[in-house]
Scaffold this motif. Structure first.
Motif, short mmCIF file in Angstrom:
data_model
loop_
_atom_site.label_atom_id
_atom_site.label_comp_id
_atom_site.label_asym_id
_atom_site.label_seq_id
_atom_site.Cartn_x
_atom_site.Cartn_y
_atom_site.Cartn_z
N LYS A 103 -9.66 2.67 5.91
CA LYS A 103 -9.32 1.71 4.87
C LYS A 103 -8.59 2.40 3.73
O LYS A 103 -9.13 3.29 3.08
CB LYS A 103 -10.59 1.04 4.33
N SER A 104 -7.38 1.98 3.50
CA SER A 104 -6.59 2.48 2.39
C SER A 104 -5.56 1.43 2.03
O SER A 104 -5.29 0.51 2.81
CB SER A 104 -5.90 3.80 2.74
N TRP A 105 -5.00 1.54 0.85
CA TRP A 105 -4.01 0.56 0.40
C TRP A 105 -3.08 1.19 -0.62
O TRP A 105 -3.36 2.27 -1.15
CB TRP A 105 -4.68 -0.68 -0.18
N SER A 106 -1.98 0.50 -0.89
CA SER A 106 -0.98 0.98 -1.83
C SER A 106 -0.39 -0.21 -2.57
O SER A 106 -0.06 -1.23 -1.96
CB SER A 106 0.13 1.72 -1.07
N LEU A 107 -0.27 -0.09 -3.88
CA LEU A 107 0.24 -1.18 -4.71
C LEU A 107 1.33 -0.63 -5.63
O LEU A 107 1.07 0.27 -6.44
CB LEU A 107 -0.90 -1.77 -5.54
N GLN A 108 2.54 -1.15 -5.49
CA GLN A 108 3.65 -0.68 -6.29
C GLN A 108 3.43 -0.97 -7.78
O GLN A 108 2.87 -2.00 -8.15
CB GLN A 108 4.95 -1.36 -5.85
#
Length: 500
Positions: A103-108
């Motif tokens: 589980k990982s995520w990226s938000l500009q």
């Protein structure tokens, strides 16, 4: 330690806690489904301790450089928000679940090509409706909308760290075109934020103002001429600015955030009150008054009760030079104590001192300095639920937040088993990893599943800078060469699992 070329190759594949690639979950950089399309293994359980008193390095996530940055050493800010390690720079906010490597995520930071992010404040952990959330604040320049002149914006974003999705966002124009903002304070129970910006002038012409923002209403308000130290349930403790140098007319004050109005001025007029810390009960200030007859500066640390407006003062030795007046920095343990470190008189040759304040009263509870017997003041790095985390020249240490006494701590191990993470050059066998140049048409940035890479840990354990019951994190420089521009590594987000 792996070779630099191997690390460079690995960085193309690994985004981790602070990279700028998306996970292979097929997530969108701004919103949407963050879950993997394939079945994920059951997340392993890790022990929790409240507060943790011993750690073992369990993961190391690469933080990739922003290719648009000219600075060689940037070092992203990191925080542990519940069980999610987050890292932010001017390009992206990334999260990695320390209990589940899938589980990982990226938000500009901004999807608009006409908007430039000039600065980002360190992410901060808060609770929103019982959920762990991170607050991140950007200073931006918006150059869009036809022929309009560039305008400054302060963007405050609250992010659900479980999903990486924005819960709320506010945008506020500033008087300058850089969106200059700094000195943010947070209500960890509601997520409300108060920070200094370049806003409308007050009656003295001062343009430094307080921007108040509430994620529940998604509304903002500006309190002209106020510098904030604390916010809780809509009430702000701050200080007004003096009308001129040595004017001795700066005041402590309480303000109502939603209305943007100062409701009460407190204490005695002074040359200035510099904010140094805030909690759910008090705002803390470093006050100084120029005394003409003595040609000296009277100094003290002041606390303001957010509920009653009561002011308590801890006097400090006077100084005979305004340029050498020491700066104090403080940390709140989010329970009962504020701990502050600084020098009693001069920045260069004063005595290093640590003071602890009982946050139920705002009064000094304990203190010691380098002149206090056989004790030296350590480098205070974090505070959490009754424990102070600090670093000395020889080791990392723990202190009792209520008394300032040293606490015994088990010797932490340098790292966990290497089986916890892949080697530097590991590559998924399904061939799903895109090349470094793959970019979809929507402007998002692709990447692989950002597993930890313990080969990036330099073996030199540092004191944590952010703590939760799951453990702690800190930012480590490039283990090979902090000034090496030949690879993509900016820094490393080191996660230490709690072991006691």
């Amino acid at each position: 330690m792996v070779a630099t070329t191997a690390v460079t190759a690995a960085l193309i594949l690994l985004a981790g806690c602070g990279g700028d690639k998306k996970s292979d979950s097929g997530s969108n950089n701004n919103s949407g489904d963050k879950s993997s399309s394939s079945a994920s293994p059951t997340a392993p359980s890790i022990p929790t301790f409240d507060p943790p008193k011993a750690f073992a390095v369990s993961a190391a996530y690469p933080v990739l450089k922003d290719p648009n940055e000219l600075t060689v050493v940037e070092h992203a800010d990191v925080a542990l928000v519940g069980h999610v390690a987050v890292a932010s720079n001017k390009k992206v906010l990334n999260g990695h679940d320390v209990t589940d490597p899938n589980k990982s995520w990226s938000l500009q930071a901004t999807p608009a090509t006409t908007t430039t992010v000039n600065a980002v404040l360190p992410p901060r952990a808060v609770k929103l409706d019982g959920k762990d959330a991170a607050v991140v604040i950007y200073s931006e320049t918006d150059k869009g909308n036809g022929t309009q002149k560039p305008q400054g914006l302060v963007v405050i974003r609250w992010v659900d760290v479980a999903t990486g999705e924005a819960i709320a966002e506010t945008k506020t124009k500033t008087l300058d075109d850089k969106g200059g903002a700094g000195g943010a304070v947070y209500d960890i129970e509601t997520g409300q934020v108060a920070l200094g910006i370049n806003g409308p002038p007050d009656s003295n012409g001062t343009t430094t103002s307080t921007l108040y923002a509430d994620p529940a209403t998604k509304k903002t308000a500006i309190v002209p001429g106020l510098d904030p130290a604390a916010v809780h349930n809509g009430t702000i403790a701050g200080a007004t600015w003096p009308s001129s140098y040595r004017a001795n007319d700066s005041m402590l004050a309480l303000a109502d955030g939603p209305s943007g109005k100062i409701t009460k001025k407190l204490g005695h007029p002074q040359t200035s009150y510099d904010k140094i810390a805030g909690t759910g009960k008090h705002g803390y200030f470093y006050g100084k008054t120029y005394v003409t007859a003595k040609d000296k500066w009277d100094l003290g640390i002041y606390s303001v009760d957010l509920s009653t407006g009561a002011v308590a003062v801890t006097p400090l030795p006077p100084s005979n030079s305004s340029t050498d007046i020491a700066a104090w920095s403080c940390l709140w343990d989010e329970a009962s104590t504020i701990a502050c470190t600084g020098k009693t008189t001069y920045t260069t040759n004063g005595t290093d001192t640590m003071l602890g304040f009982d946050d139920s009263t705002g009064k000094k509870a304990w203190g010691f300095s380098n002149d206090s017997g056989n004790r030296n003041v350590p480098d205070l790095t974090a505070a959490y639920h009754g424990v102070l985390y600090a670093q000395t020249e020889a080791q990392n240490i723990l202190l009792d937040a209520k008394t300032g006494a040293d606490l015994p701590s088990p010797t932490p191990s340098g790292s966990s088993s290497s089986s916890d993470s892949p080697s530097a050059g590991s590559t998924p066998s399904d061939g799903s990893s895109p090349t470094a140049g793959d970019t979809p048409s929507d402007g998002s940035t692709p990447g692989t599943n950002p597993n930890s890479n313990l080969a990036l840990f330099d073996g030199k354990l540092k004191a944590p800078t952010s703590v939760s019951p799951y453990g702690a994190v800190y930012s480590q420089g490039d283990p090979h060469n902090d000034y090496d521009t030949s690879n993509d590594l900016d820094s490393v987000c080191v996660f230490m699992k709690a072991t006691a």
